[in-house]
Design a protein around this motif. Structure first.
Motif, PDB file in Angstrom:
ATOM      1  N   ALA A 264       0.818  -1.219   0.000  1.00 21.81           N
ATOM      2  CA  ALA A 264       0.000   0.000   0.000  1.00 21.81           C
ATOM      3  C   ALA A 264       0.850   1.267   0.000  1.00 21.81           C
ATOM      4  N   CYS A 265       2.087   1.171   0.504  1.00 20.92           N
ATOM      5  CA  CYS A 265       2.962   2.345   0.546  1.00 20.92           C
ATOM      6  C   CYS A 265       3.402   2.782  -0.847  1.00 20.92           C
ATOM      7  N   PHE A 266       3.299   1.891  -1.825  1.00 23.96           N
ATOM      8  CA  PHE A 266       3.742   2.206  -3.178  1.00 23.96           C
ATOM      9  C   PHE A 266       2.590   2.422  -4.146  1.00 23.96           C
ATOM     10  N   GLU A 267       1.369   2.312  -3.649  1.00 19.99           N
ATOM     11  CA  GLU A 267       0.212   2.630  -4.468  1.00 19.99           C
ATOM     12  C   GLU A 267       0.048   4.142  -4.535  1.00 19.99           C
ATOM     13  N   ALA A 268      -0.537   4.625  -5.610  1.00 23.49           N
ATOM     14  CA  ALA A 268      -0.649   6.075  -5.816  1.00 23.49           C
ATOM     15  C   ALA A 268      -1.322   6.764  -4.639  1.00 23.49           C
ATOM     16  N   ASP A 269      -2.434   6.205  -4.164  1.00 25.91           N
ATOM     17  CA  ASP A 269      -3.132   6.832  -3.038  1.00 25.91           C
ATOM     18  C   ASP A 269      -2.285   6.805  -1.777  1.00 25.91           C
ATOM     19  N   GLY A 270      -1.527   5.717  -1.594  1.00 28.61           N
ATOM     20  CA  GLY A 270      -0.675   5.616  -0.421  1.00 28.61           C
ATOM     21  C   GLY A 270       0.457   6.627  -0.451  1.00 28.61           C
ATOM     22  N   ILE A 271       1.064   6.817  -1.609  1.00 21.92           N
ATOM     23  CA  ILE A 271       2.151   7.797  -1.731  1.00 21.92           C
ATOM     24  C   ILE A 271       1.618   9.203  -1.476  1.00 21.92           C
ATOM     25  N   ARG A 272       0.463   9.524  -2.080  1.00 28.93           N
ATOM     26  CA  ARG A 272      -0.125  10.854  -1.871  1.00 28.93           C
ATOM     27  C   ARG A 272      -0.413  11.092  -0.388  1.00 28.93           C
ATOM     28  N   ARG A 273      -0.983  10.074   0.253  1.00 27.72           N
ATOM     29  CA  ARG A 273      -1.353  10.215   1.663  1.00 27.72           C
ATOM     30  C   ARG A 273      -0.120  10.391   2.545  1.00 27.72           C
ATOM     31  N   MET A 274       0.913   9.594   2.300  1.00 30.26           N
ATOM     32  CA  MET A 274       2.112   9.682   3.135  1.00 30.26           C
ATOM     33  C   MET A 274       2.789  11.037   2.986  1.00 30.26           C
ATOM     34  N   LEU A 275       2.916  11.531   1.760  1.00 29.12           N
ATOM     35  CA  LEU A 275       3.545  12.833   1.563  1.00 29.12           C
ATOM     36  C   LEU A 275       2.711  13.944   2.196  1.00 29.12           C
ATOM     37  N   ARG A 276       1.406  13.830   2.082  1.00 30.97           N
ATOM     38  CA  ARG A 276       0.531  14.830   2.704  1.00 30.97           C
ATOM     39  C   ARG A 276       0.687  14.794   4.223  1.00 30.97           C
ATOM     40  N   ASP A 277       0.779  13.585   4.789  1.00 33.37           N
ATOM     41  CA  ASP A 277       0.889  13.444   6.242  1.00 33.37           C
ATOM     42  C   ASP A 277       2.167  14.069   6.793  1.00 33.37           C
ATOM     43  N   ILE A 278       3.243  14.053   6.011  1.00 33.67           N
ATOM     44  CA  ILE A 278       4.511  14.605   6.514  1.00 33.67           C
ATOM     45  C   ILE A 278       4.799  15.993   5.956  1.00 33.67           C
ATOM     46  N   GLY A 279       3.799  16.587   5.300  1.00 34.70           N
ATOM     47  CA  GLY A 279       3.917  17.980   4.884  1.00 34.70           C
ATOM     48  C   GLY A 279       4.772  18.226   3.657  1.00 34.70           C
ATOM     49  N   LEU A 280       4.945  17.199   2.804  1.00 42.46           N
ATOM     50  CA  LEU A 280       5.703  17.374   1.570  1.00 42.46           C
ATOM     51  C   LEU A 280       4.752  17.578   0.394  1.00 42.46           C
ATOM     52  N   PRO A 281       5.243  18.173  -0.700  1.00 35.68           N
ATOM     53  CA  PRO A 281       4.363  18.496  -1.835  1.00 35.68           C
ATOM     54  C   PRO A 281       3.712  17.263  -2.458  1.00 35.68           C
ATOM     55  N   GLU A 282       2.603  17.497  -3.152  1.00 36.86           N
ATOM     56  CA  GLU A 282       1.895  16.460  -3.892  1.00 36.86           C
ATOM     57  C   GLU A 282       2.857  15.795  -4.881  1.00 36.86           C
ATOM     58  N   PRO A 283       2.857  14.464  -4.966  1.00 38.70           N
ATOM     59  CA  PRO A 283       3.787  13.786  -5.871  1.00 38.70           C
ATOM     60  C   PRO A 283       3.414  14.000  -7.331  1.00 38.70           C
ATOM     61  N   SER A 284       4.421  14.029  -8.189  1.00 42.39           N
ATOM     62  CA  SER A 284       4.193  14.107  -9.621  1.00 42.39           C
ATOM     63  C   SER A 284       3.765  12.741 -10.150  1.00 42.39           C
ATOM     64  N   GLU A 285       3.229  12.726 -11.367  1.00 45.51           N
ATOM     65  CA  GLU A 285       2.895  11.448 -11.999  1.00 45.51           C
ATOM     66  C   GLU A 285       4.148  10.608 -12.199  1.00 45.51           C
ATOM     67  N   ARG A 286       5.250  11.271 -12.406  1.00 44.26           N
ATOM     68  CA  ARG A 286       6.528  10.582 -12.568  1.00 44.26           C
ATOM     69  C   ARG A 286       6.887   9.822 -11.291  1.00 44.26           C
TER      70      ARG A 286
END
Length: 295
Positions: free
Chosen positions: A183-205
């Motif tokens: 789940a940590c490598f799924e798109a929703d999981g990556i978006r959620r983790m970055l949001r939780d630690i205050g980092l910018p929204e991930p790119s499609e890349r």
């Protein structure tokens, strides 16, 4: 092959790589490192070079290797040889603290061909991954690890620590996680983790790379409670098979590193930081199947 010829071989590879990339590397920094750890090269595996995009990494190439024997902490030798300055900062005490409290299974070293001695990795056996809940009790560990403990638990990472890397040049710590929940490598999981630690929204890349990632790591420092960087990577023997195109700068780098084996191994990584994403490519000069990969 003798110790001297092994070190000479690595020095020759550094010289060739730097020359092809137009990097005026520092002989006065590279030679003492190779001399200090010369006895490691007969057994060191993997030996790899790495380059990263972004202004912080411009004009330098990293070389990294696993030391031997595995019970010899390479940091005291680096200090005694003047490869890195003696310091009263907690960065100088962290590796001995970890070695005293945890079953370290091996060490690795990073150095820049321009910047010199940089980082030491302390690794744990694949079947004996360590817990964040225990690492937070290490006296010299940055408080930011404990500050973000709930984040690691929520994402199933508490008992997945494979390496801790201490960066003496930048005074930061990397905590590497293996056997990471899918789940940590799924798109929703990556978006959620970055949001939780205050980092910018991930790119499609970044999301594309995450779809095939093998592990992740975070970067901490002693001056902030935040997770400074969040990174993961993919391994391949064929850069054209990656889910995203490789930057021309990194493609040129891959073509510049000499290699004597059959199938070259690459690790392509992406790091999310407050200032934006950057990318890095590790290309192995020597490696054996089953050896560890860093990002």
């Amino acid at each position: 092959m003798s110790t001297t010829s092994e070190a000479d071989e690595i020095y020759s590879a550094v010289t060739e790589t730097a020359g092809r990339l137009g990097i005026a590397f520092s002989r006065d920094k590279v030679r003492p490192i190779l001399s200090a750890y010369g006895d490691a090269f007969a057994h060191a595996m993997p030996l790899a070079f790495r380059m990263a995009t972004g202004p912080r990494h411009a004009g330098d190439v990293d070389c990294r290797f696993i030391t031997h024997p595995k019970d010899r902490n390479p940091y005291p030798l680096a200090v005694s040889k003047g490869l890195t300055p003696r310091t009263s900062h907690p960065v100088g005490a962290l590796l001995p603290d970890i070695e005293e409290r945890f079953p370290v299974d091996g060490f690795g070293i990073d150095f820049g061909v321009v910047s010199g001695f940089t980082k030491v990795y302390a690794g744990f056996a694949p079947k004996d991954l360590q817990k964040v809940s225990e690492l937070v009790g290490t006296p010299a560990m940055p408080d930011s690890l404990a500050h973000n403990f709930d984040f690691f638990v929520r994402n199933g990472l508490d008992d997945k620590v494979a390496f801790v890397a201490v960066d003496y040049l930048h005074r930061t710590v990397n905590v590497y996680f293996n056997d990471v929940p899918a789940a940590c490598f799924e798109a929703d999981g990556i978006r959620r983790m970055l949001r939780d630690i205050g980092l910018p929204e991930p790119s499609e890349r970044m999301l594309g790379i995450g779809s095939r990632a093998f592990g992740l790591y975070i970067t901490l420092n002693w001056d902030s409670p935040a997770i400074e960087r969040f990174c993961f990577g993919v391994t391949t023997t064929d850069l054209s098979s990656l889910p995203v195109p490789v930057e021309p700068q990194l493609e040129k780098f891959a073509e510049s590193v000499p290699y004597g084996g059959a199938d070259r191994k690459f690790v392509y990584g992406v790091a999310a930081a407050a200032e934006g994403e950057y990318y890095k490519l590790e290309t192995h000069y020597k490696w054996n199947p089953g050896t560890v990969a860093f990002i």
